[in-house]
Design a protein around this motif. Structure first.
Motif, PDB file in Angstrom:
ATOM      1  N   ALA A 112       0.861  -1.184   0.000  1.00 32.50           N
ATOM      2  CA  ALA A 112       0.000   0.000   0.000  1.00 32.50           C
ATOM      3  C   ALA A 112       0.898   1.234   0.000  1.00 32.50           C
ATOM      4  CB  ALA A 112      -0.906  -0.001   1.218  1.00 32.50           C
ATOM      5  N   VAL A 113       0.960   1.926  -1.116  1.00 33.45           N
ATOM      6  CA  VAL A 113       1.795   3.110  -1.271  1.00 33.45           C
ATOM      7  C   VAL A 113       0.923   4.239  -1.827  1.00 33.45           C
ATOM      8  CG1 VAL A 113       3.813   4.116  -2.375  1.00 33.45           C
ATOM      9  CG2 VAL A 113       3.838   1.701  -1.717  1.00 33.45           C
ATOM     10  N   GLY A 114       0.715   5.282  -1.037  1.00 31.35           N
ATOM     11  CA  GLY A 114      -0.190   6.337  -1.470  1.00 31.35           C
ATOM     12  C   GLY A 114      -1.583   5.779  -1.677  1.00 31.35           C
ATOM     13  N   LYS A 115      -2.145   5.999  -2.868  1.00 28.33           N
ATOM     14  CA  LYS A 115      -3.470   5.470  -3.184  1.00 28.33           C
ATOM     15  C   LYS A 115      -3.419   4.097  -3.834  1.00 28.33           C
ATOM     16  CE  LYS A 115      -5.626  10.023  -3.770  1.00 28.33           C
ATOM     17  NZ  LYS A 115      -6.386  10.924  -4.697  1.00 28.33           N
ATOM     18  N   TYR A 116      -2.197   3.593  -4.017  1.00 22.43           N
ATOM     19  CA  TYR A 116      -2.051   2.299  -4.701  1.00 22.43           C
ATOM     20  C   TYR A 116      -2.123   1.147  -3.709  1.00 22.43           C
ATOM     21  CZ  TYR A 116      -0.380  -1.345  -7.805  1.00 22.43           C
ATOM     22  OH  TYR A 116      -0.294  -2.489  -8.558  1.00 22.43           O
ATOM     23  N   PHE A 117      -2.821   0.081  -4.129  1.00 22.93           N
ATOM     24  CA  PHE A 117      -2.863  -1.121  -3.299  1.00 22.93           C
ATOM     25  C   PHE A 117      -2.775  -2.359  -4.185  1.00 22.93           C
ATOM     26  CE2 PHE A 117      -5.112  -4.711  -1.418  1.00 22.93           C
ATOM     27  CZ  PHE A 117      -4.386  -4.844  -0.243  1.00 22.93           C
ATOM     28  N   GLY A 118      -2.012  -3.326  -3.722  1.00 23.37           N
ATOM     29  CA  GLY A 118      -1.922  -4.609  -4.416  1.00 23.37           C
ATOM     30  C   GLY A 118      -1.369  -5.659  -3.488  1.00 23.37           C
ATOM     31  N   MET A 119      -1.701  -6.913  -3.781  1.00 21.36           N
ATOM     32  CA  MET A 119      -1.139  -8.033  -3.021  1.00 21.36           C
ATOM     33  C   MET A 119       0.032  -8.601  -3.798  1.00 21.36           C
ATOM     34  SD  MET A 119      -2.563  -8.230  -0.141  1.00 21.36           S
ATOM     35  CE  MET A 119      -1.725  -9.731   0.355  1.00 21.36           C
ATOM     36  N   GLY A 120       1.199  -8.568  -3.177  1.00 27.45           N
ATOM     37  CA  GLY A 120       2.402  -9.026  -3.842  1.00 27.45           C
ATOM     38  C   GLY A 120       2.713 -10.475  -3.525  1.00 27.45           C
ATOM     39  N   SER A 121       3.069 -11.210  -4.558  1.00 28.14           N
ATOM     40  CA  SER A 121       3.509 -12.590  -4.380  1.00 28.14           C
ATOM     41  C   SER A 121       4.635 -12.860  -5.355  1.00 28.14           C
ATOM     42  CB  SER A 121       2.344 -13.563  -4.610  1.00 28.14           C
ATOM     43  OG  SER A 121       1.828 -13.438  -5.918  1.00 28.14           O
ATOM     44  N   GLY A 122       5.269 -14.004  -5.189  1.00 28.25           N
ATOM     45  CA  GLY A 122       6.363 -14.333  -6.086  1.00 28.25           C
ATOM     46  C   GLY A 122       7.734 -14.084  -5.490  1.00 28.25           C
TER      47      GLY A 122
END
Length: 320
Positions: A100-110
């Motif tokens: 979660a950076v600023g308005k960005y959100f994502g689930m990281g894998s790998g």
């Protein structure tokens, strides 16, 4: 020691060579990072989903498409097997990095997770840490990351931004749906770990799960993709254990059928919980059926059941 990021980079190179065929699109950001869109602004598809799945597992598993009989209805499915289950599934594939950076959100894998040790406790448990100058990450998100997101990932991975490679697909995309079903073996391992089983005893893993169609937005698709594993996912593991009675108890408690929230499409459960994951029983996130063959005692145990009716409801397939 196997480098999951170096193995991931080989897959990235192939994706960049076959962009048109895979229906993906790459771009280089101002800070040198490479982003590969697998379904945000492009079509993506089953080929892109296969490459995403391989990336998540750092190419330490064999993955193939098959079909699943859903009460007489053949639907696409994915089959996964690996002889490196802890590194491939927990050291790489597990979606353990909430970005979660600023308005960005994502689930990281790998692979990049093994550089940032996300989460650190898990890497200590399996005794693995990668050492690489490149960071390869798979992001489940409806938006492409920008330079600020890359700088965050590079900092936590201890690499230069130009050595960051991120492949992105939303949940509500074919590629995204494929890579979630490809987590079937990992989901079972994670559930076993959560109930106290020493996952370092797992020597190989095999699993099959249907692939969800696109049923709506990301939240709706989060429901149907989870249901593929919860209600129709099957796994088989070989382990080396010296406590047969405890192993039998772990197998009994591992499937999703043991959850108090079992029995209805996950989207319904999630909605009833006001879309708050903390209100959903964590035991729900497990394969429908788990079988374990113990190489020490030469005994096998199985638990759980397939529930195609719930998955048909989740998919919303209309017979015309």
């Amino acid at each position: 020691m196997i480098s999951v990021n170096e193995k991931g980079l080989d897959i990235i190179d192939d994706m960049l060579d076959w962009e048109e065929e895979l229906k993906v699109e790459s771009k280089e950001l101002k800070n040198g990072a490479t982003i590969i869109d697998c379904g945000v602004n492009v079509d993506g598809g089953y080929d892109a989903g296969m490459y995403l799945s391989r990336l998540c597992l750092a190419d330490l598993a064999e993955i193939s498409y098959t079909k699943f009989d859903l009460d007489g209805l053949p639907v696409p499915a994915i089959q996964v097997y690996t002889d490196q289950p802890t590194i491939a599934c927990m050291g790489s594939q597990y979606a353990g990095w909430r970005i979660a950076v600023g308005k960005y959100f994502g689930m990281g894998s790998g692979p990049a997770r093994a550089l940032g040790l996300k989460p650190k406790e898990l890497y200590e448990e399996i005794g693995y840490k990668d050492d690489s100058e490149v960071a390869v990450l798979v992001m489940e998100s409806s938006a492409l990351p920008d330079e600020e997101v890359v700088e965050y990932i590079a900092k936590h991975s201890n690499v230069d931004t130009e050595n960051v490679y991120i492949a992105v697909a939303p949940t509500a995309s074919i590629a995204g749906s494929v890579q979630i079903s490809a987590r079937i073996v990992e989901t079972g391992i994670h559930k076993l770990e959560s109930i106290g089983f020493d996952i370092n005893k797992i020597k190989s893993g095999f699993g099959v799960a249907p692939i969800a169609p696109i049923v709506g937005d990301d939240t709706k698709c989060m429901g149907s993709t989870n249901d593929c594993i919860i209600y129709c996912g099957e796994t088989y593991y070989t382990v080396v254990d010296d406590d047969v009675e405890k192993l039998e108890e772990h197998v009994k408690n591992a499937p999703s059928t043991t959850s108090k929230d079992y029995g209805k499409p996950f989207f319904v459960t999630f909605k009833e919980a006001d879309f708050d994951f903390f209100k959903v029983d964590a035991g729900m996130f497990a394969p429908a059926k788990i079988t374990i063959n113990d190489l020490t005692s030469k005994k096998s145990f199985t638990s759980g059941r397939i529930n195609p009716g719930i998955l048909l409801e989740s998919f919303g397939i209309k017979n015309v």
